[in-house]
Design an enzyme around this catalytic site. Structure first.
Site, PDB file in Angstrom:
ATOM      1  N   GLU A  67       0.859  -1.197   0.000  1.00 17.12           N
ATOM      2  CA  GLU A  67       0.000   0.000   0.000  1.00 17.12           C
ATOM      3  C   GLU A  67       0.895   1.246   0.000  1.00 17.12           C
ATOM      4  O   GLU A  67       1.981   1.241   0.589  1.00 17.12           O
ATOM      5  CB  GLU A  67      -0.831  -0.044   1.292  1.00 17.12           C
ATOM      6  CG  GLU A  67      -1.727   1.129   1.575  1.00 17.12           C
ATOM      7  CD  GLU A  67      -2.402   1.006   2.957  1.00 17.12           C
ATOM      8  OE1 GLU A  67      -1.959   0.188   3.797  1.00 17.12           O
ATOM      9  OE2 GLU A  67      -3.373   1.754   3.188  1.00 17.12           O
ATOM     10  N   VAL A  92       0.180  -2.473  10.695  1.00 19.71           N
ATOM     11  CA  VAL A  92       0.774  -2.078  11.978  1.00 19.71           C
ATOM     12  C   VAL A  92       0.254  -2.937  13.130  1.00 19.71           C
ATOM     13  O   VAL A  92       0.898  -3.031  14.168  1.00 19.71           O
ATOM     14  CB  VAL A  92       0.527  -0.584  12.283  1.00 19.71           C
ATOM     15  CG1 VAL A  92       1.283   0.284  11.299  1.00 19.71           C
ATOM     16  CG2 VAL A  92      -0.950  -0.218  12.272  1.00 19.71           C
ATOM     17  N   CYS A 106      -4.924  -3.326   2.616  1.00 23.09           N
ATOM     18  CA  CYS A 106      -4.631  -3.353   4.044  1.00 23.09           C
ATOM     19  C   CYS A 106      -5.851  -3.593   4.932  1.00 23.09           C
ATOM     20  O   CYS A 106      -6.395  -4.672   4.961  1.00 23.09           O
ATOM     21  CB  CYS A 106      -3.876  -2.096   4.438  1.00 23.09           C
ATOM     22  SG  CYS A 106      -2.851  -2.402   5.915  1.00 23.09           S
ATOM     23  N   LYS A 154      -9.426   2.108  -1.694  1.00 22.82           N
ATOM     24  CA  LYS A 154      -9.600   1.450  -0.384  1.00 22.82           C
ATOM     25  C   LYS A 154     -10.948   1.788   0.244  1.00 22.82           C
ATOM     26  O   LYS A 154     -11.272   2.959   0.461  1.00 22.82           O
ATOM     27  CB  LYS A 154      -8.452   1.870   0.537  1.00 22.82           C
ATOM     28  CG  LYS A 154      -8.399   1.147   1.878  1.00 22.82           C
ATOM     29  CD  LYS A 154      -7.151   1.588   2.654  1.00 22.82           C
ATOM     30  CE  LYS A 154      -6.971   0.825   3.948  1.00 22.82           C
ATOM     31  NZ  LYS A 154      -5.734   1.238   4.656  1.00 22.82           N
TER      32      LYS A 154
END
Ligand code: ACM
Length: 262
Positions: A38, A169, A142, A109
């Protein structure tokens, strides 16, 4: 079909350097399809839209599209890459599927993560699959992973391979994508970045560990937490068309949407 991912450490505010690094990693690769992370061209943490502006690009023309068209043509492989898209005065966290024939398909997205909501519009393309060499590629980005509906929709649309560009993350996704493969009987390619990024009072450590999974949830190839690499594996995409779990159970035909609340 030979498929894989590129994992690297994109440098914030250094588009040119990121593109040079991507080219260096890919130019001798022998593959049919490579998925990149991404926001691979720009880096991730931007203070505001003004700071992001110079790192946005149009989806089908201009420097970023031209760069990936040329690279795709040069290595004769389809490339799926995340980038910050500018469309008039709106920004999207987008992914382009660049075909070696120059055609570009676009995904924006759907589920924005954290302060992405201050930079980008929520995606308005929906989840679609695109044909490449007779294989159906589904696109998602993501945080879309945490909504099982994303992968489910792509699978119901006929995706054989889900191409998942990521800047992860949280520590859950790589395991969750194994489940997404099993519950949809599809291949998935998660291309993640690694490295620490710090800007605008925020700091993230991205988790690497990119992977390719098969319809039975096997991890076919994976990268470590901080490996700069391209990895590929030979797969038989047609396996994803068999949705039978037992001779009595087909994961698509056995669905009972009348009993699913929304
Ligand atoms: C994410 O969606 N980049 C966590």
């Amino acid at each position: 079909m030979k498929v894989g991912f590129l994992q690297f450490y994109p440098k914030l505010f250094h588009e040119k350097q990121n593109l040079i690094e991507i080219k260096g990693l890919l130019e001798n690769v022998d593959a049919d399809l490579i998925v990149l992370p991404e926001l691979a061209t720009s880096g991730y943490i931007f203070a505001d839209k003004e700071e992001l502006l110079d790192y946005t690009a149009a989806a089908r023309k201009g420097r970023v599209a031209d760069f990936f068209r040329e690279l795709s043509d040069q290595i004769d492989a389809a490339l799926v890459v995340g980038f910050a898209e500018r469309r008039k005065d709106r920004f999207y966290n987008s992914q382009m599927l660049v075909n070696p024939n120059g055609k570009i398909n676009l995904y924006r997205k759907t589920h924005l993560f954290y302060k992405e909501k201050e930079l980008f519009e929520p995606g308005d393309t929906g989840f679609h699959v695109f044909d490449f060499q007779g294989v159906k590629l589904g696109l998602m980005i993501c945080f879309d992973w945490i909504f099982p509906e994303s992968a489910r929709t792509l699978a119901l649309e006929g995706a054989d391979i889900i191409c998942h560009s990521a800047n992860l993350v949280l520590p859950y996704c790589q395991k969750a994508m194994i489940t997404r493969s099993i519950e949809n009987r599809v291949f998935t390619i998660t291309a993640n970045r690694f490295g620490k990024e710090k800007n605008a009072g925020e700091e993230f450590n991205f988790t690497g560990m990119s992977q390719v999974t098969d319809p039975k949830g096997n991890v076919l190839i994976s990268a470590s937490k901080s490996e700069r690499c391209v990895k590929t594996v030979e797969i038989e995409p047609a396996i994803a068309r068999d949705k039978n779990i037992t001779e009595f159970n087909n994961i698509q035909n056995d669905r009972r949407p009348a009993y699913y609340s929304k």
